[in-house]
Structures are given as structure tokens and as C-alpha cells.
Design a protein around this motif. Structure first.
Motif, mmCIF file in Angstrom:
data_model
loop_
_atom_site.group_PDB
_atom_site.id
_atom_site.type_symbol
_atom_site.label_atom_id
_atom_site.label_comp_id
_atom_site.label_asym_id
_atom_site.label_seq_id
_atom_site.Cartn_x
_atom_site.Cartn_y
_atom_site.Cartn_z
ATOM 1 N N THR A 193 0.831 -1.198 0.000
ATOM 2 C CA THR A 193 0.000 0.000 0.000
ATOM 3 C C THR A 193 0.869 1.253 0.000
ATOM 4 O O THR A 193 2.037 1.231 0.402
ATOM 5 C CB THR A 193 -0.929 0.046 1.224
ATOM 6 O OG1 THR A 193 -0.144 0.001 2.422
ATOM 7 C CG2 THR A 193 -1.919 -1.103 1.215
ATOM 8 N N ILE A 194 0.270 2.360 -0.453
ATOM 9 C CA ILE A 194 0.913 3.670 -0.452
ATOM 10 C C ILE A 194 -0.064 4.664 0.127
ATOM 11 O O ILE A 194 -1.241 4.698 -0.262
ATOM 12 C CB ILE A 194 1.322 4.117 -1.876
ATOM 13 C CG1 ILE A 194 2.257 3.090 -2.534
ATOM 14 C CG2 ILE A 194 1.987 5.485 -1.855
ATOM 15 C CD1 ILE A 194 1.577 2.221 -3.538
ATOM 16 N N PHE A 195 0.395 5.491 1.074
ATOM 17 C CA PHE A 195 -0.424 6.560 1.635
ATOM 18 C C PHE A 195 -0.225 7.814 0.791
ATOM 19 O O PHE A 195 0.906 8.279 0.616
ATOM 20 C CB PHE A 195 -0.019 6.842 3.083
ATOM 21 C CG PHE A 195 -0.798 6.065 4.111
ATOM 22 C CD1 PHE A 195 -1.202 4.770 3.856
ATOM 23 C CD2 PHE A 195 -1.125 6.631 5.339
ATOM 24 C CE1 PHE A 195 -1.909 4.041 4.798
ATOM 25 C CE2 PHE A 195 -1.831 5.921 6.291
ATOM 26 C CZ PHE A 195 -2.234 4.622 6.026
ATOM 27 N N ALA A 196 -1.328 8.366 0.285
ATOM 28 C CA ALA A 196 -1.317 9.626 -0.463
ATOM 29 C C ALA A 196 -1.851 10.706 0.474
ATOM 30 O O ALA A 196 -3.063 10.885 0.621
ATOM 31 C CB ALA A 196 -2.159 9.513 -1.724
ATOM 32 N N ASP A 221 -7.036 17.698 4.614
ATOM 33 C CA ASP A 221 -7.420 16.901 5.787
ATOM 34 C C ASP A 221 -7.851 15.486 5.433
ATOM 35 O O ASP A 221 -8.785 14.935 6.020
ATOM 36 C CB ASP A 221 -8.553 17.603 6.554
ATOM 37 C CG ASP A 221 -8.145 18.960 7.109
ATOM 38 O OD1 ASP A 221 -6.930 19.193 7.267
ATOM 39 O OD2 ASP A 221 -9.029 19.793 7.375
ATOM 40 N N VAL A 222 -7.116 14.874 4.508
ATOM 41 C CA VAL A 222 -7.484 13.516 4.095
ATOM 42 C C VAL A 222 -6.254 12.764 3.594
ATOM 43 O O VAL A 222 -5.297 13.368 3.089
ATOM 44 C CB VAL A 222 -8.580 13.552 3.000
ATOM 45 C CG1 VAL A 222 -8.034 14.145 1.701
ATOM 46 C CG2 VAL A 222 -9.172 12.174 2.759
ATOM 47 N N VAL A 223 -6.311 11.451 3.757
ATOM 48 C CA VAL A 223 -5.284 10.548 3.226
ATOM 49 C C VAL A 223 -5.996 9.460 2.433
ATOM 50 O O VAL A 223 -6.907 8.807 2.943
ATOM 51 C CB VAL A 223 -4.455 9.895 4.348
ATOM 52 C CG1 VAL A 223 -3.401 8.948 3.755
ATOM 53 C CG2 VAL A 223 -3.808 10.943 5.237
ATOM 54 N N ASN A 224 -5.614 9.296 1.178
ATOM 55 C CA ASN A 224 -6.096 8.172 0.374
ATOM 56 C C ASN A 224 -5.082 7.039 0.442
ATOM 57 O O ASN A 224 -3.881 7.270 0.621
ATOM 58 C CB ASN A 224 -6.324 8.575 -1.075
ATOM 59 C CG ASN A 224 -7.571 9.418 -1.268
ATOM 60 O OD1 ASN A 224 -7.490 10.643 -1.379
ATOM 61 N ND2 ASN A 224 -8.723 8.771 -1.295
ATOM 62 N N VAL A 225 -5.572 5.813 0.273
ATOM 63 C CA VAL A 225 -4.704 4.642 0.323
ATOM 64 C C VAL A 225 -4.797 3.909 -1.008
ATOM 65 O O VAL A 225 -5.888 3.597 -1.489
ATOM 66 C CB VAL A 225 -5.088 3.703 1.481
ATOM 67 C CG1 VAL A 225 -4.081 2.553 1.577
ATOM 68 C CG2 VAL A 225 -5.150 4.469 2.797
#
Length: 412
Positions: free
Chosen positions: A79-82, A88-92
Motif C-alpha cells: 500500500t501507499i499513503f497519499a 485533511d485527508v489521506v487516500n490509500v
């Protein structure tokens, strides 16, 4: 740095798995597969692009809520955290590549990459730490870290455990054994409305959220890295090293800058994987190679111009790559502190201006290096030894952060 030479000799028989970008190459038999993918964020557009470096084309593209400030892979690279700190958000993102070790060989599974159906929302996410099977995301304006299980995220579930710090600040939380290392804000300093307090140190927290030792001074704490069981943080006084023995709480040791070192401080760190050392910045035009076991732990490397980005080579353990503002890529020998090879890769990219101005980033892909060139809207693929350009991949917009994912193994 003689200790490094000894370590390198001991480790010369170890084959380190290369990480990189999306295609397959048949080797000795049909069961052996190599898969590479590059994940690239844009300097202004709200997107992450997945590249197939072998085919030289775009494999997929994902829309984000905002500009991706950080792209951080997990330890497994599944996985990669964007991270989008201003939104105020992180997509995976699921890389689609799974590599598992089996002693004498590794297995590889290759699927399509995908944007997972989870959004990690919180006030100003910035620093994220990959640790074991978890990702630890700190939310500055909430003053807490959330610990996400990678396996749970891959199932589409965003449940988490929380590690709270003293107050909201630009911080970080790092797991270490059964404890967490947490940055500590200075609550005695007056701050303007809307501003966050500065950092004054680091402390150890147990699983119950209790501080287990005195706060270790580390003024302006910034930059973190792991290396062979140690964790390092950059400070105004020096670099502080955390170590742990058995079930005891972590201990801290400050490696103070010596009086004969030029003016500067460490704010960015990378940690050696096969050798115990750290590479950090030291001001704008210098780097430091840090040997925590030495009485003289700092080897200062003066660069011809200011650095833009640097990374360690995970496979060639004595080599780091440094991109400088004159548009050159430099190979740095971390044993001697000498630059062994340089080549002109792009036009110059000045460090003057806003810190978010488009500038190149680099990623290592086994025997290749990827360099983003936002001014030209391309990613350049180079031979890691000669720095000869092998191909370019056109990416719409301003390609910026780049993460290389992949490797080789048996496919059953």
C-alpha cells in the motif's frame, strides 16, 4: 567509517530485493517474474499516476481530494499513503504487488493497482511512519497519531488505534518495541492564533498512553529515520538516537554537533538498512553521514550547490543518490563521503522561491533510477551506474513525488 566496511563484508552474501515499477520479464524459467511500478503525484493537480516503466506508459490514474504533499509506501510495499495535508485527508492505494519471502526464494503476486475505498480523514495529516504491518499517521491539528493495520485497510476497513500527544503540533509518533516515541510540543511558548507550538523534545509512551521517562530535549525536532534497530530524530542540538533493550523503555542519546562543524542542523534523515548509519541534510548545501557508534559520529559532505532531494540505494548499500539544483544527479559513497559520479540530468532547478515550487524527486528501481522532471512533464529513467538516460515517460501536469514499488520472485 571503517565499521561500515566490516559490516559490508559481513553482509556481502546477502541479496537485497530491489524495489521498483509494472511489467514482467522472464528469466531462467517461466515461473520467475519481475514486476515494477512507479507511483507519481502532481505538484498542483489532485491526482496520482501509476506508470509502467518498462512499457513507458501510464497504467492508471487516481483522482484525489487535493494536492498530494507526501507519498509514503508501507514496509511490505502493498500500500501507499497519499497524504493531502491541506485537505485533511489521506487516500490509500493498493500497489497490486505482493512479495513474500520463503528463505531460499521469494514469491511474487501481481494484480492491478487500485484506489482503496477508504478515506482517512483528520485535521492536517503530515508525517506518516511505516512500521511492520502498520502505518502510523500523525494529524497535526489534532495532536494524535492513528495506527492503521495494512491488512485491515486492504479489506476496505479504516478502523484504527489512537496515540495521543500533549497537544496539537507539527509532530510524529514512531513505534518502538512495545512503546511509541512521540514528539513533545513546547506549551510555554506563546503562539499566534491559528499557529501550532514548536517542538522541544521527544518522549516514550507505553501502550496505556503513559509517559515512561523524562522528555529528552530535541529542540525543533524534525526528520526521522530507522536503521538497524535504532531511531534517529534531527534536532537543533544534534541528532538524538533512540534505542531499546528487551522490554525496557527506550533510551535516548544526543549526538551533539561538534564545535568544528560548520553552522547547520539536520532536518531530514534516511536510515541505512543493511548497515547501521543515517544520512541527513546539514543546511542547504551539505549532508552528514552519521555513525551512531563512533566517538566522532558526523562526516560532513559539502556539495557544489544546494541539494534538492536525496535517497539511499536499497540494493547497493554503500551508495546514496543526491539531486542538486544545478540539475545534476550525484552518486555519494556513504563510506568515504566522496561523490563518485555526477551527470547532468535536467536543466537547473533553483531552491530559491516557495518550498512547494516544482522540483525533481528521485526513486531507485533496482538497477535503474527514476527522476521526475516537472518542468518538462516527464519522468526520466536512468541506468543507476552510468546515469545514461534509457527512456522518458510523458506525464501530464507537473510530476513530483515518486515511489518505486516491485521486485522479483517465483510465481506459482
Amino acid at each position: 567509517m571503517s565499521k561500515y566496511l566490516h559490516q559490508l563484508t559481513l553482509l556481502s552474501g546477502i541479496v537485497t530485493m530491489s524495489l521498483a515499477g509494472a511489467t514482467s520479464t522472464s528469466l531462467a524459467d517461466d515461473e520467475t517474474k519481475e514486476a515494477w511500478r512507479l507511483f507519481v503525484s502532481d505538484q498542483t493537480a489532485s491526482k496520482v499516476t501509476v506508470l509502467d516503466p518498462d512499457a513507458g506508459q501510464i497504467l492508471d490514474q487516481y483522482s484525489m481530494s487535493g494536492y498530494v504533499t507526501h507519498l509514503v509506501p508501507s514496509k511490505s510495499k502493498k500500500t501507499i499513503f497519499a497524504v493531502q495535508m491541506d485537505h485533511d485527508v489521506v487516500n490509500v492505494i493498493a500497489s497490486g504487488i505482493t512479495i513474500s519471502g520463503h528463505g531460499d526464494h521469494s514469491d511474487i503476486e501481481v494484480e492491478n493497482p487500485s484506489l482503496l475505498p477508504v478515506k482517512l480523514e483528520g485535521a492536517r495529516p503530515v508525517h506518516v511512519i511505516a512500521h511492520g504491518g502498520n502505518m502510523v499517521q500523525f494529524f497535526d491539528r489534532e495532536g494524535e497519531a492513528r495506527v492503521y493495520s495494512e491488512d485491515v485497510l486492504l479489506e476496505g476497513n479504516s478502523d484504527y488505534k489512537t496515540v495521543k500527544t500533549t497537544a496539537p503540533h507539527h509532530g510524529v509518533v514512531v513505534p518502538m518495541g512495545d512503546y511509541f516515541l512521540a514528539s513533545e510540543p513546547n506549551m510555554e511558548v506563546e503562539t499566534k492564533e491559528g499557529d501550532l507550538p514548536p517542538r522541544l523534545g521527544v518522549k516514550a509512551i507505553n501502550k496505556n498512553g503513559e509517559t515512561v521517562a523524562e522528555i529528552a530535549t530535541c529542540t525543533g525536532l524534525h526528520g526521522e529515520a530507522h536503521s538497524a534497530g535504532l531511531v534517529a530524530f534531527g534536532c537543533e542540538e544534534g541528532v538524538i538516537i533512540a534505542s531499546i533493550k528487551g522490554n525496557n523503555p527506550p533510551e535516548f542519546k544526543m549526538l551533539e554537533y561538534s564545535a568544528d562543524m560548520p553552522e547547520g542542523k539536520v532536518g531530514t534523515l534516511a536510515g541505512g538498512k543493511a548497515m547501521q548509519f543515517f544520512l541527513g541534510n546539514y543546511g542547504a548545501d551539505k549532508l552528514v553521514i552519521i555513525d551512531p557508534s563512533s566517538d566522532n559520529p558526523y562526516l560532513v559532505v559539502s556539495l557544489p550547490v544546494r541539494y534538492v532531494h536525496f535517497v539511499l540505494d536499497p540494493e547497493n548499500v554503500k551508495t546514496a543518490y543526491v539531486f542538486t539544483e544545478d540539475g545534476k544527479l550525484n552518486a555519494l559513497n556513504v563510506l568515504s563521503g566522496e561523490i563518485s559520479h555526477s551527470a547532468q540530468i535536467t536543466e537547473p532547478y533553483s531552491k530559491d522561491g516557495h518550498w512547494r515550487d516544482p522540483r525533481p524527486r528521485i526513486a531507485v528501481m533496482g538497477d535503474k533510477i527514476a527522476v521526475t522532471d516537472p518542468r518538462e512533464g516527464i519522468v526520466r529513467l536512468l541506468d543507476s551506474k552510468s546515469f545514461e538516460e534509457e527512456k522518458t515517460i510523458k506525464v501530464d501536469g507537473l510530476p513530483f513525488n515518486v515511489v518505486a514499488i516491485g521486485g522479483s520472485g517465483l510465481q506459482h
